[in-house]
Design an enzyme around this catalytic site. Structure first.
Site, PDB file in Angstrom:
ATOM      1  N   ASN A  90       1.124  -1.068  -0.081  1.00 49.51           N
ATOM      2  CA  ASN A  90       0.175  -0.065   0.097  1.00 49.51           C
ATOM      3  C   ASN A  90       1.030   1.350  -0.111  1.00 49.51           C
ATOM      4  O   ASN A  90       1.716   1.450   1.001  1.00 49.51           O
ATOM      5  CB  ASN A  90      -0.910   0.145   1.187  1.00 49.51           C
ATOM      6  CG  ASN A  90      -2.182  -1.206   1.146  1.00 49.51           C
ATOM      7  OD1 ASN A  90      -2.553  -1.335   0.174  1.00 49.51           O
ATOM      8  ND2 ASN A  90      -1.979  -1.681   2.477  1.00 49.51           N
ATOM      9  N   GLY A  96      -4.861   2.957   1.829  1.00 50.96           N
ATOM     10  CA  GLY A  96      -4.913   2.174   3.047  1.00 50.96           C
ATOM     11  C   GLY A  96      -3.518   2.014   3.857  1.00 50.96           C
ATOM     12  O   GLY A  96      -3.302   1.300   4.653  1.00 50.96           O
ATOM     13  N   GLN A  97      -2.324   2.750   3.264  1.00 53.85           N
ATOM     14  CA  GLN A  97      -1.119   2.651   4.033  1.00 53.85           C
ATOM     15  C   GLN A  97      -1.405   3.243   5.353  1.00 53.85           C
ATOM     16  O   GLN A  97      -1.628   4.450   5.539  1.00 53.85           O
ATOM     17  CB  GLN A  97       0.021   3.233   3.216  1.00 53.85           C
ATOM     18  CG  GLN A  97       1.277   3.192   3.940  1.00 53.85           C
ATOM     19  CD  GLN A  97       2.723   3.592   3.229  1.00 53.85           C
ATOM     20  OE1 GLN A  97       2.361   4.203   2.182  1.00 53.85           O
ATOM     21  NE2 GLN A  97       3.575   3.341   3.861  1.00 53.85           N
ATOM     22  N   HIS A 103       6.343  -1.461   3.419  1.00 50.09           N
ATOM     23  CA  HIS A 103       6.214  -3.064   3.731  1.00 50.09           C
ATOM     24  C   HIS A 103       5.816  -3.782   2.760  1.00 50.09           C
ATOM     25  O   HIS A 103       4.737  -3.184   2.329  1.00 50.09           O
ATOM     26  CB  HIS A 103       5.731  -2.921   5.141  1.00 50.09           C
ATOM     27  CG  HIS A 103       4.576  -2.312   5.113  1.00 50.09           C
ATOM     28  ND1 HIS A 103       4.282  -1.000   5.537  1.00 50.09           N
ATOM     29  CD2 HIS A 103       3.178  -2.667   5.101  1.00 50.09           C
ATOM     30  CE1 HIS A 103       3.184  -0.504   5.547  1.00 50.09           C
ATOM     31  NE2 HIS A 103       2.323  -1.610   5.275  1.00 50.09           N
ATOM     32  N   LEU A 104       6.128  -5.075   2.756  1.00 43.46           N
ATOM     33  CA  LEU A 104       5.457  -5.886   1.543  1.00 43.46           C
ATOM     34  C   LEU A 104       4.659  -6.716   2.336  1.00 43.46           C
ATOM     35  O   LEU A 104       5.152  -7.276   3.673  1.00 43.46           O
ATOM     36  CB  LEU A 104       6.457  -6.733   0.931  1.00 43.46           C
ATOM     37  CG  LEU A 104       7.024  -6.274  -0.211  1.00 43.46           C
ATOM     38  CD1 LEU A 104       7.992  -4.854  -0.137  1.00 43.46           C
ATOM     39  CD2 LEU A 104       8.178  -7.318  -0.649  1.00 43.46           C
ATOM     40  N   HIS A 105       3.554  -6.754   2.105  1.00 43.32           N
ATOM     41  CA  HIS A 105       2.349  -7.923   2.914  1.00 43.32           C
ATOM     42  C   HIS A 105       2.392  -9.153   2.369  1.00 43.32           C
ATOM     43  O   HIS A 105       2.071  -9.388   0.839  1.00 43.32           O
ATOM     44  CB  HIS A 105       1.119  -7.444   2.800  1.00 43.32           C
ATOM     45  CG  HIS A 105       0.688  -6.359   3.702  1.00 43.32           C
ATOM     46  ND1 HIS A 105      -0.182  -6.199   4.844  1.00 43.32           N
ATOM     47  CD2 HIS A 105       0.632  -5.024   3.168  1.00 43.32           C
ATOM     48  CE1 HIS A 105      -0.332  -4.882   5.286  1.00 43.32           C
ATOM     49  NE2 HIS A 105       0.168  -4.173   4.454  1.00 43.32           N
TER      50      HIS A 105
HETATM   51  P1  AMP Z   1      -0.616  -0.960   6.047  1.00 40.57           P
HETATM   52  O1  AMP Z   1      -2.188  -0.688   6.119  1.00 40.57           O
HETATM   53  O2  AMP Z   1      -0.377  -1.416   4.476  1.00 40.57           O
HETATM   54  O3  AMP Z   1       0.135   0.363   6.305  1.00 40.57           O
HETATM   55  O4  AMP Z   1      -0.238  -2.191   6.899  1.00 40.57           O
HETATM   56  C1  AMP Z   1       0.253  -1.905   8.057  1.00 40.57           C
HETATM   57  C2  AMP Z   1       0.091  -3.226   8.925  1.00 40.57           C
HETATM   58  O5  AMP Z   1       0.700  -3.208   9.946  1.00 40.57           O
HETATM   59  C3  AMP Z   1      -1.123  -3.720   9.230  1.00 40.57           C
HETATM   60  O6  AMP Z   1      -1.625  -4.783   8.698  1.00 40.57           O
HETATM   61  C4  AMP Z   1      -1.243  -3.884  10.551  1.00 40.57           C
HETATM   62  O7  AMP Z   1      -2.050  -5.036  11.194  1.00 40.57           O
HETATM   63  C5  AMP Z   1       0.318  -4.033  10.952  1.00 40.57           C
HETATM   64  N1  AMP Z   1       0.763  -3.654  12.341  1.00 40.57           N
HETATM   65  C6  AMP Z   1       0.675  -2.526  13.020  1.00 40.57           C
HETATM   66  N2  AMP Z   1       1.348  -2.794  13.927  1.00 40.57           N
HETATM   67  C7  AMP Z   1       1.843  -3.828  13.953  1.00 40.57           C
HETATM   68  C8  AMP Z   1       2.720  -4.299  15.164  1.00 40.57           C
HETATM   69  N3  AMP Z   1       3.190  -3.489  16.189  1.00 40.57           N
HETATM   70  N4  AMP Z   1       3.256  -5.693  14.533  1.00 40.57           N
HETATM   71  C9  AMP Z   1       3.033  -6.203  13.709  1.00 40.57           C
HETATM   72  N5  AMP Z   1       2.217  -5.857  12.708  1.00 40.57           N
HETATM   73  C10 AMP Z   1       1.652  -4.562  13.085  1.00 40.57           C
END
Ligand code: AMP
Length: 117
Positions: A90, A96-97, A103-105
């Site tokens: 994202n 939705g970021q 980061h890569l999901h």
């Molecule tokens: P995005 O919405 O693409 O920015 O993704 C951010 C992701 O980070 C979401 O899927 C969250 O669930 C995840 N996230 C947020 N805080 C943490 C954390 N402390 N450890 C692991 N994942 C996290």
């Protein structure tokens, strides 16, 4: 872009916040998403602070490749080779970021619709 990374992922990189790590090398870290959207949901991040792809420049080309290679290794280790996996990045709050450190999901272990929602 400032060097200091005050995002939650910066805290994880610096060891100030715990994470369930599944892969780490000098440049890249991968850990389980705290709020998984699939049976396998792992985030792959560079240790260098890059906000998103808009913030990555030519000098980050090798690092971006390392992120993909790390994702490949993690996906294989997680047993996703047969069924495949989805890779999502994202880029920007508008799509939705929520954490502003690139980061890569890695998403796997269930079926996925296309086009994505
Ligand atoms: P995005 O919405 O693409 O920015 O993704 C951010 C992701 O980070 C979401 O899927 C969250 O669930 C995840 N996230 C947020 N805080 C943490 C954390 N402390 N450890 C692991 N994942 C996290």
């Amino acid at each position: 872009m400032a060097d200091k990374n005050d995002t939650i992922f910066g805290q994880i990189i610096r060891g100030e916040m715990p994470a369930d790590k599944v892969y780490e090398d000098d440049d890249v870290l991968a850990f389980k998403d705290i709020n998984p959207a699939a049976p396998v949901h792992i985030l792959v991040i560079p240790k260098k602070y890059i906000v998103n792809l808009f913030d990555a420049d030519e000098e980050d080309t090798e690092l971006l490749g390392k992120l993909l290679q790390a994702a490949r290794k993690v996906a294989i280790e997680q047993g996703l080779e047969d069924d495949g996996f989805r890779l999502v990045v994202n880029n920007g709050a508008g799509v939705g970021q929520t954490v502003h450190h690139i980061h890569l999901h890695i998403l796997g272990g269930r079926s996925f619709a296309w086009p994505p929602g």
